[in-house]
Design an enzyme around this catalytic site. Structure first.
Site, PDB file in Angstrom:
ATOM      1  N   GLU A  57       0.763  -1.302  -0.070  1.00 49.17           N
ATOM      2  CA  GLU A  57       0.132   0.040  -0.081  1.00 49.17           C
ATOM      3  C   GLU A  57       0.887   1.354   0.042  1.00 49.17           C
ATOM      4  O   GLU A  57       0.623   1.853   0.887  1.00 49.17           O
ATOM      5  CB  GLU A  57      -0.733   0.057   1.191  1.00 49.17           C
ATOM      6  CG  GLU A  57      -1.669  -1.207   1.334  1.00 49.17           C
ATOM      7  CD  GLU A  57      -2.263  -1.262   2.894  1.00 49.17           C
ATOM      8  OE1 GLU A  57      -2.151  -0.626   3.800  1.00 49.17           O
ATOM      9  OE2 GLU A  57      -3.416  -2.073   2.744  1.00 49.17           O
ATOM     10  N   PRO A  58       1.776   1.527  -1.165  1.00 49.76           N
ATOM     11  CA  PRO A  58       2.623   2.597  -1.111  1.00 49.76           C
ATOM     12  C   PRO A  58       1.534   3.824  -1.397  1.00 49.76           C
ATOM     13  O   PRO A  58       0.912   3.875  -2.119  1.00 49.76           O
ATOM     14  CB  PRO A  58       3.561   2.430  -2.192  1.00 49.76           C
ATOM     15  CG  PRO A  58       2.728   1.536  -3.146  1.00 49.76           C
ATOM     16  CD  PRO A  58       1.765   0.587  -2.252  1.00 49.76           C
ATOM     17  N   GLY A  59       1.975   5.079  -0.531  1.00 48.43           N
ATOM     18  CA  GLY A  59       1.300   6.233  -0.916  1.00 48.43           C
ATOM     19  C   GLY A  59       2.454   7.147  -1.159  1.00 48.43           C
ATOM     20  O   GLY A  59       2.679   7.617  -2.394  1.00 48.43           O
ATOM     21  N   ARG A  60       3.180   7.474  -0.356  1.00 50.69           N
ATOM     22  CA  ARG A  60       4.202   8.518  -0.435  1.00 50.69           C
ATOM     23  C   ARG A  60       5.362   8.063  -1.646  1.00 50.69           C
ATOM     24  O   ARG A  60       5.680   8.896  -2.183  1.00 50.69           O
ATOM     25  CB  ARG A  60       5.233   8.798   0.759  1.00 50.69           C
ATOM     26  CG  ARG A  60       6.000   9.923   1.004  1.00 50.69           C
ATOM     27  CD  ARG A  60       6.892   9.768   2.010  1.00 50.69           C
ATOM     28  NE  ARG A  60       6.060   9.775   3.403  1.00 50.69           N
ATOM     29  CZ  ARG A  60       5.682  10.517   4.049  1.00 50.69           C
ATOM     30  NH1 ARG A  60       5.674  11.954   3.643  1.00 50.69           N
ATOM     31  NH2 ARG A  60       5.004  10.387   5.148  1.00 50.69           N
ATOM     32  N   ARG A  66       3.305  19.896   6.289  1.00 52.50           N
ATOM     33  CA  ARG A  66       4.350  19.236   6.811  1.00 52.50           C
ATOM     34  C   ARG A  66       5.489  19.658   7.619  1.00 52.50           C
ATOM     35  O   ARG A  66       6.018  18.950   8.511  1.00 52.50           O
ATOM     36  CB  ARG A  66       4.839  18.245   5.615  1.00 52.50           C
ATOM     37  CG  ARG A  66       3.808  17.447   4.946  1.00 52.50           C
ATOM     38  CD  ARG A  66       4.223  16.491   3.909  1.00 52.50           C
ATOM     39  NE  ARG A  66       4.964  15.140   4.478  1.00 52.50           N
ATOM     40  CZ  ARG A  66       6.295  15.264   4.726  1.00 52.50           C
ATOM     41  NH1 ARG A  66       7.181  16.016   4.081  1.00 52.50           N
ATOM     42  NH2 ARG A  66       6.832  14.154   5.559  1.00 52.50           N
ATOM     43  N   TYR A  96       5.330  17.752  10.874  1.00 53.23           N
ATOM     44  CA  TYR A  96       6.184  16.638  11.184  1.00 53.23           C
ATOM     45  C   TYR A  96       7.836  17.056  11.302  1.00 53.23           C
ATOM     46  O   TYR A  96       8.615  16.188  11.069  1.00 53.23           O
ATOM     47  CB  TYR A  96       6.164  15.816  10.113  1.00 53.23           C
ATOM     48  CG  TYR A  96       4.767  15.051   9.666  1.00 53.23           C
ATOM     49  CD1 TYR A  96       4.034  14.485  10.922  1.00 53.23           C
ATOM     50  CD2 TYR A  96       4.043  15.073   8.416  1.00 53.23           C
ATOM     51  CE1 TYR A  96       2.663  14.016  10.554  1.00 53.23           C
ATOM     52  CE2 TYR A  96       3.054  14.706   8.284  1.00 53.23           C
ATOM     53  CZ  TYR A  96       2.188  14.165   9.217  1.00 53.23           C
ATOM     54  OH  TYR A  96       0.948  13.477   8.990  1.00 53.23           O
ATOM     55  N   CYS A 112      -0.800  33.995  10.348  1.00 51.58           N
ATOM     56  CA  CYS A 112      -0.521  34.533  11.762  1.00 51.58           C
ATOM     57  C   CYS A 112      -0.371  33.465  12.592  1.00 51.58           C
ATOM     58  O   CYS A 112      -1.238  33.036  13.644  1.00 51.58           O
ATOM     59  CB  CYS A 112      -1.842  35.387  12.067  1.00 51.58           C
ATOM     60  SG  CYS A 112      -2.002  36.690  10.935  1.00 51.58           S
ATOM     61  N   GLU A 113       0.668  32.507  12.334  1.00 54.64           N
ATOM     62  CA  GLU A 113       1.276  31.640  13.347  1.00 54.64           C
ATOM     63  C   GLU A 113       2.817  31.646  13.367  1.00 54.64           C
ATOM     64  O   GLU A 113       3.336  31.410  12.234  1.00 54.64           O
ATOM     65  CB  GLU A 113       0.770  30.210  12.849  1.00 54.64           C
ATOM     66  CG  GLU A 113      -0.748  29.998  12.701  1.00 54.64           C
ATOM     67  CD  GLU A 113      -1.220  29.474  14.124  1.00 54.64           C
ATOM     68  OE1 GLU A 113      -0.392  29.156  14.946  1.00 54.64           O
ATOM     69  OE2 GLU A 113      -2.499  29.581  14.332  1.00 54.64           O
ATOM     70  N   TYR A 163       0.828  14.124   0.830  1.00 55.99           N
ATOM     71  CA  TYR A 163       0.567  14.792   2.178  1.00 55.99           C
ATOM     72  C   TYR A 163       0.731  16.355   2.055  1.00 55.99           C
ATOM     73  O   TYR A 163       0.926  16.643   3.249  1.00 55.99           O
ATOM     74  CB  TYR A 163       1.160  14.120   3.303  1.00 55.99           C
ATOM     75  CG  TYR A 163       1.237  12.421   3.314  1.00 55.99           C
ATOM     76  CD1 TYR A 163      -0.140  11.771   3.609  1.00 55.99           C
ATOM     77  CD2 TYR A 163       2.028  11.641   3.027  1.00 55.99           C
ATOM     78  CE1 TYR A 163      -0.502  10.712   3.730  1.00 55.99           C
ATOM     79  CE2 TYR A 163       1.668  10.151   2.931  1.00 55.99           C
ATOM     80  CZ  TYR A 163       0.591   9.601   3.370  1.00 55.99           C
ATOM     81  OH  TYR A 163       0.654   8.419   3.364  1.00 55.99           O
TER      82      TYR A 163
HETATM   83  C1  LIG Z   1      -0.951   5.913   5.276  1.00 59.08           C
HETATM   84  C2  LIG Z   1      -1.198   4.505   4.770  1.00 59.08           C
HETATM   85  C3  LIG Z   1      -0.406   3.933   4.240  1.00 59.08           C
HETATM   86  C4  LIG Z   1       0.447   4.737   3.095  1.00 59.08           C
HETATM   87  O1  LIG Z   1       1.852   5.122   3.576  1.00 59.08           O
HETATM   88  P1  LIG Z   1       2.934   5.768   2.885  1.00 59.08           P
HETATM   89  O2  LIG Z   1       3.996   5.829   3.986  1.00 59.08           O
HETATM   90  O3  LIG Z   1       2.372   6.931   2.181  1.00 59.08           O
HETATM   91  O4  LIG Z   1       3.351   4.768   1.905  1.00 59.08           O
HETATM   92  C5  LIG Z   1      -0.659   2.600   3.783  1.00 59.08           C
HETATM   93  N1  LIG Z   1      -1.415   1.690   4.340  1.00 59.08           N
HETATM   94  C6  LIG Z   1      -2.106   2.169   5.387  1.00 59.08           C
HETATM   95  C7  LIG Z   1      -2.983   1.522   6.285  1.00 59.08           C
HETATM   96  C8  LIG Z   1      -2.084   3.727   5.797  1.00 59.08           C
HETATM   97  O5  LIG Z   1      -2.700   4.170   7.018  1.00 59.08           O
END
Ligand SMILES: *Cc1c(COP(=O)(O)O)cnc(C)c1O
Length: 410
Positions: A271-274, A310, A314, A340-341, A369
């Site tokens: 499940e790659p996002g980033r 971010r 983070y 204003c922060e 993100y």
């Molecule tokens: C956020 C998330 C991801 C993706 O994470 P990345 O760091 O963006 O790859 C995959 N699985 C689950 C369950 C998440 O909450």
């Protein structure tokens, strides 16, 4: 996909300066080719086994980005009903949708049941009961995986580590065998897989390996109890290079994980996002003022923490570069937004040319993100998004207007 030609920064075949003049700032700019390359890179690292790459939609949920990935054959990982809606509308097959999240409501579960998604990644016993009960209404034996918390430290920022003991996510691994045995007796539950997601922006694949060992051990015990799983879902989390991190590749991840599951003949899910979107995007901002206060230099730009949270949320580092002539004398300065922060900054203590008023700066690595976490704080309209494909440019989200700020208010 970003490079300089004659002192001008380009994304694919278009200069960032020209995009700023044409569409205004702040502006999110994505490279379609980079997006496709990232997906293919990740997908091909697992070509030796049956697998499904489920893009984590929360990283960037823009329609055009989703459509591009759906067309490549990607699956999708969702965490809310809204994300399910986006996923279905952008053409993902329901059979490629996995649904994680600790707080799925009954409305969200019903929506997913009706939509015939591939699998729920279940995070608690009460959630399991609810799925079983609602499954009755839809006469479905719903496939589930338990999200297991393997108690592994991802060595990432404390806000994005999710697999340590005491985290709100998943089922603690010592309880795994019990919950699986229990679930296998429920009428409307098909015990199909095992899942974990230990955190985000991991720069080593070691924690993935350790988690895989934990999951494999659980699967061994399950199989002695007659429970055979068809899916192993290792979540997302592979890190990207924002600054000087030493990152690892999908191939490294593949080696670290697949070596553990030599006897498993089912399907692997990731499940790659980033990794898929992070380096495809740039946030383009414009210098409004320069200011010197108490001996410090500030570049005040027209993008702030409402566009890109971010850095302050983070403590994240995003490289910042002027889109034109970067070979000027550099000074130490803070790049800050108009909000204003005190937390409203994009970069602190950077060595950069003291750019002119009206000059554009590119904030790198803003594909993941970034827009997805943007807000209207300080009643700022959300930025526009454009996608570059060769020399073609398409607006994929219009800049909001002042009327959008009040549209839902009474
Ligand atoms: C956020 C998330 C991801 C993706 O994470 P990345 O760091 O963006 O790859 C995959 N699985 C689950 C369950 C998440 O909450």
């Amino acid at each position: 996909m970003l490079y300089f030609i004659k002192n001008q920064l380009y994304v694919e075949k278009v200069s960032l300066g020209s995009l700023g003049r044409r569409f205004g700032t702040p502006l999110f700019i994505y490279s379609k080719q980079q997006l496709i390359n990232n997906y293919i890179n990740f997908d091909s690292a697992f070509s030796s086994v049956p697998h499904l790459i489920c893009y984590a939609i929360k990283a960037n949920s823009n329609f055009s980005i989703l459509k591009t990935l759906a067309k490549q054959g990607a699956g999708i990982d969702i965490t809310s009903g809204g994300e399910l809606y986006r996923a279905l509308r952008s053409g993902f097959s329901p059979k490629k949708i996995v649904y994680a999240g600790i707080g799925k409501t009954s409305e969200e579960i019903e929506y997913a049941l009706k939509s015939n998604i591939l699998m729920f990644n279940v995070e608690s016993i009460e959630e399991l009961h609810l799925i079983n009960r609602l499954g009755n209404r839809y006469r479905r034996k719903m496939p589930i995986a338990f999200r297991i918390n393997p108690h592994v430290d991802a060595h990432t920022h404390k806000y994005i580590t999710t697999g340590k003991s005491g985290s709100k996510f998943g089922i603690p691994y010592p309880e795994a065998l019990d919950v699986y045995r229990f679930a296998s007796r429920l009428k409307n539950i098909d015990v199909a897989g095992i899942h974990c997601h230990i955190g985000s922006q991991l720069t080593s694949v070691k924690p993935f390996h350790l988690s895989a060992l934990r999951l494999a051990k659980i699967m061994g015990s399950l199989s002695k109890n007659g429970i055979r799983l068809r899916y192993v879902d290792m979540g997302g989390g592979l890190g990207i290079k924002y600054h000087n991190e030493k990152t690892q590749t999908p191939k490294d991840l593949s080696n670290a994980v697949l070596s553990v599951f030599k006897d498993f003949s089912g399907t692997f899910i990731f499940e790659p996002g980033r990794y898929i979107v992070g380096n495809t995007g740039v946030l383009l901002v414009k210098v409004i003022y320069r200011k010197k206060a108490d001996g410090k230099n500030f570049l005040i730009v027209d993008g702030g923490m409402n566009d890109l949270i971010r850095p302050t949320l983070y403590e994240a580092y995003h490289e910042i570069i002027p889109v034109g002539n970067h070979n000027r004398k550099k000074v130490k300065l803070d790049v800050v937004g108009p909000i204003c922060e005190t937390g409203d900054f994009l970069g602190k203590g950077r060595l950069l040319p003291l750019a002119e008023q009206g000059e554009y700066l590119a904030v790198m690595g803003a594909g993941a993100y970034s827009m997805a976490m943007s807000s209207q704080y300080n009643s700022r309209v959300r930025a526009a998004e454009v996608m570059v494909d060769g020399s073609n440019v398409r607006v994929i989200r219009e800049r909001e207007k002042y009327q959008d700020l009040t549209a839902k208010e009474k």
